[in-house]
Design a protein around this motif. Structure first.
Motif, PDB file in Angstrom:
ATOM      1  N   LYS A   1     -11.549  -3.772  10.635  1.00 28.12           N
ATOM      2  CA  LYS A   1     -12.373  -4.618   9.769  1.00 28.12           C
ATOM      3  C   LYS A   1     -13.544  -5.214  10.541  1.00 28.12           C
ATOM      4  O   LYS A   1     -14.680  -5.223  10.082  1.00 28.12           O
ATOM      5  CB  LYS A   1     -11.509  -5.728   9.157  1.00 28.12           C
ATOM      6  CG  LYS A   1     -10.611  -5.221   8.061  1.00 28.12           C
ATOM      7  CD  LYS A   1      -9.969  -6.336   7.284  1.00 28.12           C
ATOM      8  CE  LYS A   1      -8.695  -6.797   7.928  1.00 28.12           C
ATOM      9  NZ  LYS A   1      -7.861  -7.619   7.031  1.00 28.12           N
TER      10      LYS A   1
ATOM     11  N   SER B   1      -9.417   3.604   1.563  1.00 31.01           N
ATOM     12  CA  SER B   1      -8.349   3.176   2.490  1.00 31.01           C
ATOM     13  C   SER B   1      -7.168   2.600   1.721  1.00 31.01           C
ATOM     14  O   SER B   1      -7.308   2.142   0.589  1.00 31.01           O
ATOM     15  CB  SER B   1      -8.899   2.125   3.449  1.00 31.01           C
ATOM     16  OG  SER B   1      -7.843   1.434   4.066  1.00 31.01           O
ATOM     17  N   GLU B   2      -6.047   2.610   2.365  1.00 31.92           N
ATOM     18  CA  GLU B   2      -4.858   2.048   1.712  1.00 31.92           C
ATOM     19  C   GLU B   2      -4.813   0.545   1.846  1.00 31.92           C
ATOM     20  O   GLU B   2      -4.042  -0.123   1.173  1.00 31.92           O
ATOM     21  CB  GLU B   2      -3.592   2.626   2.355  1.00 31.92           C
ATOM     22  CG  GLU B   2      -3.341   4.051   1.945  1.00 31.92           C
ATOM     23  CD  GLU B   2      -2.043   4.556   2.527  1.00 31.92           C
ATOM     24  OE1 GLU B   2      -1.393   3.799   3.266  1.00 31.92           O
ATOM     25  OE2 GLU B   2      -1.724   5.708   2.241  1.00 31.92           O
ATOM     26  N   ASN B   3      -5.617   0.045   2.764  1.00 30.99           N
ATOM     27  CA  ASN B   3      -5.573  -1.387   3.021  1.00 30.99           C
ATOM     28  C   ASN B   3      -6.618  -2.120   2.201  1.00 30.99           C
ATOM     29  O   ASN B   3      -7.800  -1.794   2.229  1.00 30.99           O
ATOM     30  CB  ASN B   3      -5.802  -1.614   4.521  1.00 30.99           C
ATOM     31  CG  ASN B   3      -5.613  -3.067   4.885  1.00 30.99           C
ATOM     32  OD1 ASN B   3      -6.416  -3.903   4.493  1.00 30.99           O
ATOM     33  ND2 ASN B   3      -4.554  -3.351   5.617  1.00 30.99           N
ATOM     34  N   ASP B   4      -6.160  -3.116   1.511  1.00 33.08           N
ATOM     35  CA  ASP B   4      -7.030  -3.870   0.632  1.00 33.08           C
ATOM     36  C   ASP B   4      -8.198  -4.496   1.407  1.00 33.08           C
ATOM     37  O   ASP B   4      -9.358  -4.432   0.993  1.00 33.08           O
ATOM     38  CB  ASP B   4      -6.198  -4.975  -0.037  1.00 33.08           C
ATOM     39  CG  ASP B   4      -6.773  -5.341  -1.390  1.00 33.08           C
ATOM     40  OD1 ASP B   4      -7.478  -4.501  -1.983  1.00 33.08           O
ATOM     41  OD2 ASP B   4      -6.507  -6.471  -1.847  1.00 33.08           O
TER      42      ASP B   4
ATOM     43  N   ASN C   1      -4.328  -7.755   2.998  1.00 37.33           N
ATOM     44  CA  ASN C   1      -3.656  -6.697   2.269  1.00 37.33           C
ATOM     45  C   ASN C   1      -2.524  -7.236   1.412  1.00 37.33           C
ATOM     46  O   ASN C   1      -2.123  -6.628   0.441  1.00 37.33           O
ATOM     47  CB  ASN C   1      -3.119  -5.676   3.267  1.00 37.33           C
ATOM     48  CG  ASN C   1      -2.933  -4.326   2.640  1.00 37.33           C
ATOM     49  OD1 ASN C   1      -3.543  -4.033   1.614  1.00 37.33           O
ATOM     50  ND2 ASN C   1      -2.099  -3.532   3.234  1.00 37.33           N
ATOM     51  N   GLU C   2      -2.011  -8.388   1.795  1.00 35.55           N
ATOM     52  CA  GLU C   2      -0.795  -8.847   1.126  1.00 35.55           C
ATOM     53  C   GLU C   2      -1.009 -10.065   0.247  1.00 35.55           C
ATOM     54  O   GLU C   2      -0.131 -10.451  -0.510  1.00 35.55           O
ATOM     55  CB  GLU C   2       0.274  -9.169   2.172  1.00 35.55           C
ATOM     56  CG  GLU C   2       0.685  -7.930   2.941  1.00 35.55           C
ATOM     57  CD  GLU C   2       1.587  -8.270   4.123  1.00 35.55           C
ATOM     58  OE1 GLU C   2       2.389  -9.195   3.981  1.00 35.55           O
ATOM     59  OE2 GLU C   2       1.466  -7.619   5.162  1.00 35.55           O
TER      60      GLU C   2
ATOM     61  N   ASP D   1      -0.768  -8.713   7.480  1.00 33.73           N
ATOM     62  CA  ASP D   1      -2.146  -8.367   7.198  1.00 33.73           C
ATOM     63  C   ASP D   1      -2.518  -9.158   5.962  1.00 33.73           C
ATOM     64  O   ASP D   1      -2.271  -8.751   4.838  1.00 33.73           O
ATOM     65  CB  ASP D   1      -2.241  -6.852   6.952  1.00 33.73           C
ATOM     66  CG  ASP D   1      -3.679  -6.443   6.695  1.00 33.73           C
ATOM     67  OD1 ASP D   1      -4.545  -7.343   6.606  1.00 33.73           O
ATOM     68  OD2 ASP D   1      -3.918  -5.238   6.573  1.00 33.73           O
TER      69      ASP D   1
ATOM     70  N   VAL E   1      -5.705  -2.898  11.694  1.00 30.92           N
ATOM     71  CA  VAL E   1      -6.668  -3.047  10.598  1.00 30.92           C
ATOM     72  C   VAL E   1      -7.661  -4.158  10.902  1.00 30.92           C
ATOM     73  O   VAL E   1      -8.813  -4.091  10.504  1.00 30.92           O
ATOM     74  CB  VAL E   1      -5.980  -3.331   9.248  1.00 30.92           C
ATOM     75  CG1 VAL E   1      -5.319  -2.101   8.730  1.00 30.92           C
ATOM     76  CG2 VAL E   1      -5.004  -4.475   9.351  1.00 30.92           C
TER      77      VAL E   1
END
Lengths: 1269, 183
Positions: free
Chosen positions: A114, A161-164, B159-160, B156, A110
């Motif tokens: 990014k 996307s699933e990633n924040d 994300n976390e 990540d 990711v």
């Protein structure tokens, strides 16, 4: 050296060369070093080829880009940065590098993605700018643009996307895209750095493949997407924050979108996502405030100041600050062509006073709707709000409140709690207006309301007016109005429940008021909104077709195989555990080949794949458990069996994986146990195998006996190493109480097999059934005993079991048993109470066993008193077999030994020899420790005193011969004492003279002493004991001329008797007398002289010559005689033909001879004896005599070499001497077996062997024969 | 886990107490950390609440220290200001203003004015509510340090971080304001 030639051109070249070389070197190094160094080097290269010498960029581009496949995320990110720099430095490179960037956009990391998004954000603008500028048309550029457009779509799609973090970046890209794809206007607030950036207004409308209108449309679509994204009910706080910021940026840079932005803020403020936590709500609100202020500061916000300041007030900002941030209203709003964007918002010109929250609907006073200034175009919300305003009467509002009360949640939502502020201006016109607007916002979002309807109609009109010069503006409008419609469902969560009815809106347009008081379902908001949300419902069944079975099978097994063989790749990514889990799950779920494939794969390199092996095994077991009532272990069994067999068959295996597998397997199946057994049978791994087995036994108590049985089976294994290891383990386990019984039972059962006439097939293993009828062999007997015998020292009580088996077993087995028990019995020791008990009880039939035990026990150490006591009891009370006494003989009393002697010496010569060895202490190396009850002298004397009625003379003679054989023990001193004592007895022992002669033969220097004995015997009238007398004469004969003086002491009658027996003695004796001085001669009685001269009358003359003759030889051999005599005698025995019977006859004749003249004899003898003893060696006469006489000697002469006879040569034993005729018989009876002689151990030979055969008859037979004699 | 150590900025108003305490602890734990103040001046407590000692950002900690010693050594020893300055001068020479910093961070802890964005690289900003006194500063520094360590260990971060902050909030019972800005 080139200086002179190269001239001015040299310097740049040198630089080129060095830079280029440096780059090459750095690149080469970078390929090989660690990530950190690699990055440093690559950065240097980048600096060199982009900034220092851009001409090199093209040369090394490929090399640099090659690093995009690097393992390290950082390196890949660097490559992305490099692409950006390179493309910015040389736009042409975009053609080549965009594709690479596209690849990196799809990177698995990711962080790389990014970074790629960030770069693409920049490069998108760069590409557009470059393409717009370049007039030349090329296919490559076209293709490049196409790809960039595609990538743009891809990145926009990443909003989902699933990633924040990825979403955050995608939002920022969208923001940048919207700004790029919309025209910059004079009122745009452009940051300094971005002044040169491309925007839509710089795109020519006549570009051949970049189409202005398409871009414009794309920009609007992007904004739609962003707005849509922002109202997602489950949006994360960071995404929301980001989106809020993006909207603010958009509003400031593209005021044409300000209306949408403000509206989106309004919507958001009214509908904060329910998923946000309290602190997140405050974060979002803080951000919202910040961004609202930023928007408010923009000159174009004028039209929206009312809405913005209302929101700001709601957010808790003091009015003073709001005012400070509000720009001064401009007199004349510039109205260029895009004015329409803002026109619709004129309605809300006055600053709002209301601080209400839409959830708190206050009963508003009825107020006359104030017609809004007629706008050119009114938005749907404006229209609906205006429509609602007159309807908000107190009554209506009260009803709304009451109805919605029911649906309020039990717990106040965090968003509400954070935003609630008391309504201060309730009921005022402004507040009603605000309320109406809030409601209109919700309704429009939900797709209902008259405003929306009117807008639609207007859109249609607008569509027809296409071609207008302001078409882009019209389009904007159109988009703007579409937005709320698109947001149906999730945007306005308050009425979310109705979102699906949106399509009906048109028909129900006028009835909106009635619909307003519908329930609010805050708790269900998210779900319902999501369900009917922006995503089209996807149903798998619609798009797939069923595969055929074979296809499926093929696909599945291929898929599994791929997973299987991607081991390394997955390991590198650190996801091995997932792969293992996946494989084991898959394989256990499906039948078929893949199971084998996986197992084979594991076994190829089980060491590194053990985790897969375990996982698979556990999964199999799990499957079994899950199907429990009916579940089969087959699959699990197969898995375990295959793994274990694989391990077992592997030659090199030292890391204990086998053990680990066995111990961790949830269940050990039969076949697995079989593999373990095979493992244990492998000599090189027996220890590990049995350790494993032991662990199983100890740690799995529920089945321990099953495992134990395997170990027990192995304890009689044919391979010695396997067997001994198993026995060692079993011994240790025997100490555990719970296992003891089982082991013991097994051992006893096994031993019990010995009572069968033939070995059971069990002993040969199942596959050797054919040999069932085979006889017992040493091997098979031992097989039955291994375990038992190793347990015996641990548990002495078991010895009784052996005795009972022994009594029932056949002779062959008995023999083997006796041979096998030595070690264990010795291990038990003679103090073992159980062993003593066995001796004490001595079951019938086990006598030989007991005897054997006794022998083993006393073989090296003297018997303990307890043992002696038991044996004595046994002997006296139950089994009067003298052989019991032998082992403990040294523990017996002197008289007991003497009593037993007659019986003892009649036994087999070898046994007798052993008895004597024990008694004489010549057997044990540490013999000193055992003190014989009899001294050697005592023994010899005892032998002489044996009653001849109890024992034949032959045995006694043999026994005495054994004594004389022990020269070390029977020294001359001992013998002298013996002779002395024997002589003093009365009556004289029969063998006295025999012993005397023998002693003399052994020790010639005893001559003087013997003469003394002889003289004293005369005083005891030795002639009265015929045998002794015979010996006496013989002795005198041998000891000539020493014996002359003794002879002269005899009474005449007895002297005559002597001469009768040995006529040749007379003349030398006469000569001897003649040699006396006259004085001496005078002492010789006339009667004696008469006897001496009896035969002299016939030969008076030869006296002289005889003397002469006698004298001569005397001188010559005198010196050598003493030495030679004994040696000759020693060599003689070979010639010993004459038997005892010959001797006896003359002896008997002599008995009749009368004895006279004792007195004179004695006096003479005393004198003579003195003389003889003074000069024993000076006597010349006997020199020749022994040689002659010795030839006549009886069997006695054999003694000097006893060792020869007693050597256990078979020939000696089997061929009895003629003289021994009586003797061998009893012993022959007892040892008819030739096999005895072949036995390896002499110690074994002695007793048990013989007895085994005689067993049935028992020792009684032996004693019986004895009695007969 | 991010492959490079987390770059952290800790910010408070005067770059004296709270940010320096955190700076102290974070740097000891191996973070790449810088500390800043956001105020227009550096303010330290004076003899009375309405008479603070005011310096500009160019004044070194050393100079402030000497100044205060000269003014009232006992007072400033007693309220711990001298001790604090002494620590600060061992960390760096003088306070820094966040607004004048050009560096980029992964994580900024405190409140931040947005800069003009250019690369759009995100920076996460976390505001921890800490009172400006010595005890709170120490507690807060540990809390921040723990937070940074947790963030450092995420696979990540972006994300976390959300969930992580929620956990921390529950644990520490303090609100964490979290936002994102862009360079």
């Amino acid at each position: 050296m080139d200086f002179s030639e190269q001239g001015e051109t040299e310097i740049p070249q040198v630089i080129d060369m060095t830079t280029s070389e440096k780059v090459v070197e750095l690149l080469n190094q970078a390929a090989l070093t660690s990530t950190d160094e690699k990055l440093i080097m690559l950065k240097q290269v980048q600096e060199l080829i982009i900034n220092k010498d851009p001409s090199l960029l093209d040369n090394f581009l490929d090399e640099m880009i090659a690093f995009q496949a690097d393992k390290s995320v950082e390196v890949r990110k660097f490559v992305i940065g490099f692409i950006e720099e390179a493309c910015k430095s040389d736009n042409e490179l975009l053609l080549r590098l965009v594709a690479n960037l596209n690849m990196l956009l799809k990177d698995e990391s990711v962080n790389v993605v990014k970074k790629a998004i960030l770069t693409f954000t920049q490069l998108y603008k760069a590409t557009l700018q470059w393409l717009v500028r370049s007039k030349a048309v090329s296919d490559m550029q076209d293709a490049c643009w196409e790809l960039v457009t595609q990538m743009k779509r891809d990145v926009l799609a990443l909003l989902d996307s699933e990633n924040d973090g990825v979403r955050t970046h995608a939002i920022k890209f969208t923001e940048s895209l919207i700004i790029t794809l919309s025209p910059r206007t004079s009122d745009s607030d452009v940051p300094k750095r971005q002044e040169g950036d491309i925007s839509l207004d710089k795109v020519p409308r006549d570009h051949c493949y970049i189409r202005y209108d398409v871009l414009c449309e794309e920009g609007k679509t992007a904004l739609e997407k962003l707005l849509k994204f922002m109202v997602h009910p489950a949006i994360s706080s960071i995404n929301l924050t980001t989106a809020l910021g993006s909207l603010a940026t958009i509003a400031r840079q593209r005021p044409m979108f300000m209306s949408e932005v403000v509206q989106a803020y309004e919507t958001l403020h009214a509908n904060l996502p329910p998923t946000l936590a309290k602190s997140q709500v405050s974060s979002v609100r803080k951000n919202l405030k910040l961004h609202l202020v930023a928007v408010l500061k923009h000159p174009c916000s004028l039209e929206f100041q009312g809405q913005i300041s209302t929101l700001l007030l709601d957010l808790g900002m003091p009015q003073s600050e709001i005012t400070r941030s509000t720009p001064a209203p401009r007199e004349q709003r510039k109205r260029p062509r895009h004015d329409q964007y803002a026109e619709g918002k004129k309605v809300k010109m006055e600053p709002a006073l209301i601080e209400d929250d839409e959830d708190k609907e206050e009963p508003a006073p009825l107020s006359v709707p104030k017609p809004a200034a007629v706008p050119v175009v009114q938005s749907a919300i404006d229209l609906t709000a205006e429509f609602l305003r007159p309807l908000l009467t107190s009554e209506n509002v009260a009803n709304l409140v009451l109805i919605s009360m029911v649906y309020l949640p039990d717990i106040m939502p965090a968003s509400f709690q954070a935003t609630y502020t008391p309504v201060e201006s309730a009921g005022t016109d402004a507040q009603i207006k605000h309320l109406a607007r809030l409601m209109a916002t919700q309704m429009t979002s939900a797709g209902i309301g008259p405003g929306l309807e009117q807008c639609k109609a207007r859109e249609d009109d607008a569509g027809k007016e296409e071609g207008n010069e302001d078409d882009s503006g019209a389009k904007d409008l159109l988009i703007k109005r579409k937005v709320p419609a698109v947001m149906v469902g999730q945007a306005i969560s308050v009425v979310g429940g109705y979102s699906d009815k949106a399509p009906i809106t048109e028909a129900e347009g006028r009835a909106t008021v009635k619909r307003l008081p519908e329930p609010i379902l805050p708790t269900a908001q998210a779900k319902m909104a999501g369900a009917s949300g922006r995503k089209k419902v996807f149903r798998l069944a619609d798009v797939v077709q069923p595969l055929s079975d074979s296809q499926m099978e093929k696909l599945t097994s291929r898929a599994v195989r791929r997973i299987l063989h991607s081991e390394k790749a997955i390991a590198q990514s650190g996801m091995s555990h997932v792969r293992v889990k996946l494989l084991s799950r898959l394989v256990t779920q499906f039948e078929g080949m893949m199971k084998e494939d996986v197992l084979d794969f594991i076994l190829e390199d089980i060491r590194t794949r053990s985790d897969l092996a375990f996982s698979l095994l556990f999964q199999e077991y799990n499957t079994y458990l899950s199907q429990l009532p009916a579940g089969l272990l087959d699959s699990y069994d197969h898995c375990l069996y295959t793994l274990l067999s694989g391990l077992q068959e592997k030659p090199e295996q030292r890391d204990g994986l086998f053990t680990k597998l066995v111990l961790e397997a949830p269940i050990i199946t039969e076949s697995a146990l079989e593999v373990i057994r095979r493992y244990c049978e492998d000599e090189s791994r027996v220890y590990l195998g049995m350790t494993t087995l032991k662990e199983l036994i100890v740690k799995r108590p529920s089945r321990q006996f099953q495992y134990l049985h395997v170990l027990l089976d192995l304890s009689s294994h044919e391979k010695e190493k396997v067997r001994t290891t198993a026995l060692a383990f079993l011994k240790r386990m025997y100490e555990k109480d719970q296992l003891r019984d089982y082991i013991e039972k097994f051992a006893l059962n096994y031993m019990q097999l010995l009572v069968h006439p033939n070995p059971p097939s069990l002993l040969f293993g199942a596959d050797k059934d054919t040999e069932v009828a085979a006889p017992w062999t040493e091997e098979t007997v031992r097989q039955c005993l291994f375990l038992y015998l190793s347990l015996l020292p641990l548990n002495h009580r078991l010895v009784h079991e052996l005795a009972s088996v022994y009594t029932e077993a056949i002779a062959d087995i008995k023999r083997s048993v006796l041979r096998a028990i030595e070690q264990p019995i010795r291990g038990m020791g003679m103090n073992s109470p159980e062993l003593l008990l066995l001796v004490e009880n001595c079951p019938k039939g086990a006598e030989t066993l007991v005897t054997r035990c006794l022998h083993i026990l006393t073989d090296k150490v003297p018997p303990s008193p307890e043992l002696v006591e038991r044996v004595r009891d046994l002997y006296h009370k139950r089994v009067p077999d003298v052989r019991f006494l032998i082992p403990v003989i040294n523990g017996l009393e002197k008289n007991e030994v003497i009593l037993a002697l007659p019986k003892l010496i009649k036994l087999n010569p070898i046994v007798v020899k052993e008895v004597f060895n024990r008694l004489l202490g010549t057997q044990h190396s540490e013999g000193s420790s055992s003190v014989s009850p009899l001294t050697p002298g005592d023994l010899l004397i005892a032998l002489h005193n044996i009653d001849s009625t109890k024992c034949d003379m032959k045995s006694i003679i043999k026994a005495t011969n054994l004594c004389f054989g022990e020269k070390n023990v029977y020294t001359s001193e001992v013998l002298a004492v013996v002779m002395q004592q024997l002589m003093e007895q009365s009556p004289l022992p029969m063998l006295l003279m025999r012993t005397v002669i023998q002693s003399l033969t052994m020790y010639p220097r005893l001559g003087g002493f013997v003469m003394n004995i002889l003289s004293r015997l005369i005083t005891k009238q030795v002639w009265k004991y015929p045998k002794v007398w015979e010996g006496f004469v013989k002795c005198c004969q041998r000891t000539k001329p020493q014996s002359y003086s003794v002879l002269l002491q005899l009474p005449p009658a007895q002297l005559a008797s002597v001469f009768d027996r040995c006529p040749e003695m007379r003349e030398p004796l006469l000569l001897h007398v003649h040699s006396f001085t006259p004085h001496q001669q005078a002492h010789i009685p006339a009667s004696i002289m008469a006897v001496l001269e009896t035969n002299n009358k016939t030969e008076p003359k030869p006296v002289q010559p005889i003397v002469e003759r006698e004298i001569e030889p005397v001188v010559a051999p005198a010196a050598s005689v003493p030495k030679e005599t004994p040696t000759v005698a020693v060599k003689e025995p070979v010639q010993q033909e004459p038997t005892a019977t010959q001797d006896e006859e003359p002896m008997e004749q002599e008995e009749s001879n009368p004895v006279i003249q004792e007195e004179s004899l004695s006096s003479v003898s005393q004198v003579e004896l003195a003389g003889i003893s003074e000069t024993p060696s000076s006597q010349p006469e006997p020199a020749e005599e022994p040689m002659e006489t010795s030839q006549l000697e009886p069997s006695d002469i054999q003694e000097p070499e006893p060792s020869d006879i007693q050597e256990p040569e078979p020939s000696d034993i089997q061929e009895p001497e003629p003289s021994d005729l009586q003797e061998p018989e009893p012993s022959d009876l007892q040892e008819p077996e030739p096999s005895d002689l072949q036995e390896p151990e002499p110690s074994d030979l002695q007793e048990p062997e013989k007895d085994v055969d005689a067993e049935v008859a028992g020792p009684e037979a032996g004693s019986g024969s004895e009695d007969i004699e | 886990m991010p492959s490079h150590p987390l770059r952290v900025a800790v910010v408070c108003s005067s770059n004296q107490n709270r940010s320096m305490e955190a700076h102290n602890i974070l740097s000891k734990r191996g973070f790449d950390v810088r500390s800043f103040g956001t105020g227009s001046h550096v303010k330290l407590p004076g003899p009375a609440p309405d008479k603070p000692n005011v310096y500009d950002f160019k004044t070194t900690y050393e100079q402030m220290y000497n100044d205060l010693v000269r003014k009232d050594k006992e007072l400033y020893t007693q309220n711990g200001i001298l001790h604090m300055l002494d620590r600060n001068k061992r960390i760096k020479s003088k306070p820094e203003r966040f607004q004048s910093c050009k560096e980029k961070f992964d994580l900024v802890i405190t409140y931040l004015n947005s800069r003009e964005q250019e690369t759009l690289q995100p920076v996460h900003v976390i505001n921890v509510d800490i009172q400006d006194n010595h005890e709170e500063a120490t507690l807060g520094a540990f809390l921040i340090c723990e937070l940074c360590q947790c963030i450092q260990h995420t696979d990540d971060m972006e994300n976390e971080i959300d969930e992580l902050l929620q956990e921390f909030e529950d644990k520490s019972n303090r609100p964490f304001l979290h936002t994102v800005c862009f360079y």
